[in-house]
Design an enzyme around this catalytic site. Structure first.
Site, PDB file in Angstrom:
ATOM      1  N   GLY A  38       0.887  -1.165   0.000  1.00  0.00           N
ATOM      2  CA  GLY A  38       0.000   0.000   0.000  1.00  0.00           C
ATOM      3  C   GLY A  38       0.921   1.209   0.000  1.00  0.00           C
ATOM      4  O   GLY A  38       1.966   1.189   0.654  1.00  0.00           O
ATOM      5  N   ASN A 179       4.576  11.805  -9.773  1.00  0.00           N
ATOM      6  CA  ASN A 179       5.341  11.397 -10.950  1.00  0.00           C
ATOM      7  C   ASN A 179       4.796  12.123 -12.182  1.00  0.00           C
ATOM      8  O   ASN A 179       3.846  12.896 -12.091  1.00  0.00           O
ATOM      9  CB  ASN A 179       5.365   9.867 -11.090  1.00  0.00           C
ATOM     10  CG  ASN A 179       3.993   9.274 -11.368  1.00  0.00           C
ATOM     11  OD1 ASN A 179       3.071   9.967 -11.794  1.00  0.00           O
ATOM     12  ND2 ASN A 179       3.847   7.984 -11.125  1.00  0.00           N
ATOM     13  N   THR A 211       8.891  13.285  -9.968  1.00  0.00           N
ATOM     14  CA  THR A 211       9.815  12.204 -10.327  1.00  0.00           C
ATOM     15  C   THR A 211       9.581  11.804 -11.778  1.00  0.00           C
ATOM     16  O   THR A 211       8.450  11.812 -12.269  1.00  0.00           O
ATOM     17  CB  THR A 211       9.663  10.983  -9.392  1.00  0.00           C
ATOM     18  OG1 THR A 211       8.336  10.481  -9.499  1.00  0.00           O
ATOM     19  CG2 THR A 211       9.967  11.344  -7.950  1.00  0.00           C
ATOM     20  N   GLY A 213      10.914   8.852 -13.348  1.00  0.00           N
ATOM     21  CA  GLY A 213      11.362   7.482 -13.596  1.00  0.00           C
ATOM     22  C   GLY A 213      12.861   7.430 -13.779  1.00  0.00           C
ATOM     23  O   GLY A 213      13.611   8.072 -13.031  1.00  0.00           O
ATOM     24  N   ASP A 237      12.283  -4.521 -10.398  1.00  0.00           N
ATOM     25  CA  ASP A 237      10.884  -4.310 -10.035  1.00  0.00           C
ATOM     26  C   ASP A 237      10.741  -2.858  -9.568  1.00  0.00           C
ATOM     27  O   ASP A 237      11.281  -2.489  -8.535  1.00  0.00           O
ATOM     28  CB  ASP A 237      10.518  -5.303  -8.916  1.00  0.00           C
ATOM     29  CG  ASP A 237       9.094  -5.133  -8.414  1.00  0.00           C
ATOM     30  OD1 ASP A 237       8.362  -4.274  -8.954  1.00  0.00           O
ATOM     31  OD2 ASP A 237       8.711  -5.859  -7.485  1.00  0.00           O
ATOM     32  N   GLY A 242       8.673   5.329  -6.334  1.00  0.00           N
ATOM     33  CA  GLY A 242       8.192   6.651  -5.937  1.00  0.00           C
ATOM     34  C   GLY A 242       7.953   6.741  -4.429  1.00  0.00           C
ATOM     35  O   GLY A 242       8.202   7.776  -3.819  1.00  0.00           O
ATOM     36  N   ASP A 243       7.479   5.655  -3.834  1.00  0.00           N
ATOM     37  CA  ASP A 243       7.230   5.655  -2.381  1.00  0.00           C
ATOM     38  C   ASP A 243       8.545   5.813  -1.617  1.00  0.00           C
ATOM     39  O   ASP A 243       8.604   6.491  -0.583  1.00  0.00           O
ATOM     40  CB  ASP A 243       6.540   4.351  -1.953  1.00  0.00           C
ATOM     41  CG  ASP A 243       5.158   4.218  -2.580  1.00  0.00           C
ATOM     42  OD1 ASP A 243       4.543   5.249  -2.904  1.00  0.00           O
ATOM     43  OD2 ASP A 243       4.695   3.071  -2.757  1.00  0.00           O
ATOM     44  N   GLY A 278       9.779  -6.595  -5.002  1.00  0.00           N
ATOM     45  CA  GLY A 278       8.869  -6.327  -3.888  1.00  0.00           C
ATOM     46  C   GLY A 278       8.809  -4.867  -3.502  1.00  0.00           C
ATOM     47  O   GLY A 278       9.409  -4.012  -4.148  1.00  0.00           O
TER      48      GLY A 278
HETATM   49  P1  ADP Z   1       6.634   6.142  -9.408  1.00  0.00           P
HETATM   50  O1  ADP Z   1       7.087   4.859  -8.804  1.00  0.00           O
HETATM   51  O2  ADP Z   1       5.807   6.967  -8.471  1.00  0.00           O
HETATM   52  O3  ADP Z   1       6.046   6.034 -10.778  1.00  0.00           O
HETATM   53  P2  ADP Z   1       9.053   7.073 -10.739  1.00  0.00           P
HETATM   54  O4  ADP Z   1       8.903   5.974 -11.722  1.00  0.00           O
HETATM   55  O5  ADP Z   1       9.113   8.469 -11.269  1.00  0.00           O
HETATM   56  O6  ADP Z   1       7.984   7.031  -9.573  1.00  0.00           O
HETATM   57  O7  ADP Z   1      10.402   6.772  -9.932  1.00  0.00           O
HETATM   58  C1  ADP Z   1      10.765   7.468  -8.758  1.00  0.00           C
HETATM   59  C2  ADP Z   1      12.268   7.597  -8.706  1.00  0.00           C
HETATM   60  O8  ADP Z   1      12.856   6.293  -8.651  1.00  0.00           O
HETATM   61  C3  ADP Z   1      12.914   8.286  -9.903  1.00  0.00           C
HETATM   62  O9  ADP Z   1      12.942   9.690  -9.724  1.00  0.00           O
HETATM   63  C4  ADP Z   1      14.317   7.681  -9.912  1.00  0.00           C
HETATM   64  O10 ADP Z   1      15.181   8.383  -9.039  1.00  0.00           O
HETATM   65  C5  ADP Z   1      14.085   6.272  -9.345  1.00  0.00           C
HETATM   66  N1  ADP Z   1      13.975   5.298 -10.438  1.00  0.00           N
HETATM   67  C6  ADP Z   1      12.863   4.870 -11.066  1.00  0.00           C
HETATM   68  N2  ADP Z   1      13.152   3.967 -12.027  1.00  0.00           N
HETATM   69  C7  ADP Z   1      14.496   3.823 -11.995  1.00  0.00           C
HETATM   70  C8  ADP Z   1      15.456   3.032 -12.739  1.00  0.00           C
HETATM   71  N3  ADP Z   1      15.061   2.214 -13.723  1.00  0.00           N
HETATM   72  N4  ADP Z   1      16.764   3.145 -12.416  1.00  0.00           N
HETATM   73  C9  ADP Z   1      17.190   3.976 -11.431  1.00  0.00           C
HETATM   74  N5  ADP Z   1      16.353   4.740 -10.694  1.00  0.00           N
HETATM   75  C10 ADP Z   1      15.031   4.679 -10.976  1.00  0.00           C
END
Ligand code: ADP
Length: 298
Positions: A38, A179, A211, A213, A237, A242-243, A278
């Protein structure tokens, strides 16, 4: 500074699949793991692992008492978690071979919060504390209004973004943690620069953590804008990326760490999270994050 997180507690059923199932399709999975999750629980655990003093408030059914053990294990204060006569919320999560995920959510006890409960919890907190919220529980408009009236600083992760958020007075939010998809839904803009401009126009007093990704993240407020690239890792995974970012961000804020340094911690913490399977167990502890950052410098 204490952080109160009124948020969801879900049992996450995570299935490994070749590809995310399309409408009408049946696909078998050869691996299922059950995790405590959650967005609320994930963010509380991230806060606690990052070293913050965090109180989680929310509701679980009798089938969810494992959350109380987990709170003890990770250092989340759990005196505001109530066991009620409704099943615990749960999710069914598919994770494909490219680490993309899809999530089906059953609200359960997360949708059973009452105004009396909210009022009681908030009575223990005030202007010195931060309230963190996501959109996986009921009564969000009421919680925001009452916390604001108590002078609390409110941080909102508007996720999942849906029409229920329209009932929330978003002008009362101090910090938006979101995000690109959520940013786009709030502003109607597609491109990250326009999303930021749109957010600032809509909420001139707020600060934002957007954020992006694998591209990283941007922090913005009235006075500054800071870009933080992601650390390159092999993503296994992306659940709870984001959390993790949210938890480490507010933990840093509550400690008074400069924003630039907070963002480095957030990026490293979430890079570690995506490199493991996870949700809660994949979120790293503060020591691991700080020592990995130390190594980056040498
Ligand atoms: P959410 O999970 O809310 O969709 P994001 O996908 O934007 O959030 O990811 C949050 C943060 O996690 C990013 O700003 C980045 O720092 C990190 N992150 C996400 N995906 C990757 C990845 N493939 N490799 C390295 N860091 C990642």
């Amino acid at each position: 500074m204490r952080i109160l997180n009124i948020g969801s507690l879900n049992l996450d059923y995570v299935y490994s699949v070749d590809h995310i199932i399309k409408p009408g399709e049946t696909e078998s999975s050869d691996s299922r793991n059950i995790f405590l999750g959650g967005k609320g629980m994930n963010q509380s655990c991230s806060l606690a692992k990052a070293g913050a003093e965090v109180y989680h408030a929310g509701m679980i059914g009798r089938d969810g008492t494992a959350f109380l053990d987990a709170c003890r294990e990770f250092g989340v204060r759990s005196e505001f978690i109530r066991v009620v006569d409704v099943p615990t919320g749960h999710t069914v999560i598919q994770v494909d071979k490219n680490a993309q995920n899809s999530i089906l959510l059953f609200g359960g006890a997360n949708q059973a919060l009452t105004e009396t409960f909210v009022e009681e919890v908030l009575s223990y907190f005030g202007p010195e504390d931060i309230l963190l919220l996501q959109n996986e529980i009921n009564l969000l408009p009421c919680i925001v209004d009452r916390a604001y009236a108590r002078g609390m600083r409110i941080a909102l992760n508007p996720s999942p973004f849906n029409s229920r958020l329209e009932e929330v007075d978003l002008r009362k939010i101090s910090v938006f943690l979101l995000n690109e998809v959520e940013g786009s839904q709030i502003t109607g803009e597609k491109e990250e620069r326009n999303i930021l401009v749109g957010l600032k126009e809509k909420f001139p007093e707020a600060s934002f953590l957007l954020t992006l990704g694998v591209k990283g993240a941007i922090y913005a407020d009235r006075d500054q804008e800071i870009f933080q690239p992601a650390f390159p890792v092999k993503a296994v995974d992306t659940t709870a990326a984001g959390d993790t970012f949210t938890g480490y961000f507010l933990a840093g804020v509550s400690e008074g760490v400069p924003v630039k340094e907070i963002l480095r911690r957030c990026a490293m913490a979430s890079a570690i999270t995506v490199s493991r399977k996870g949700a809660v167990p994949s979120i790293p502890y503060r020591e691991e994050v700080l020592s990995r950052l130390e190594r980056e410098l040498h």
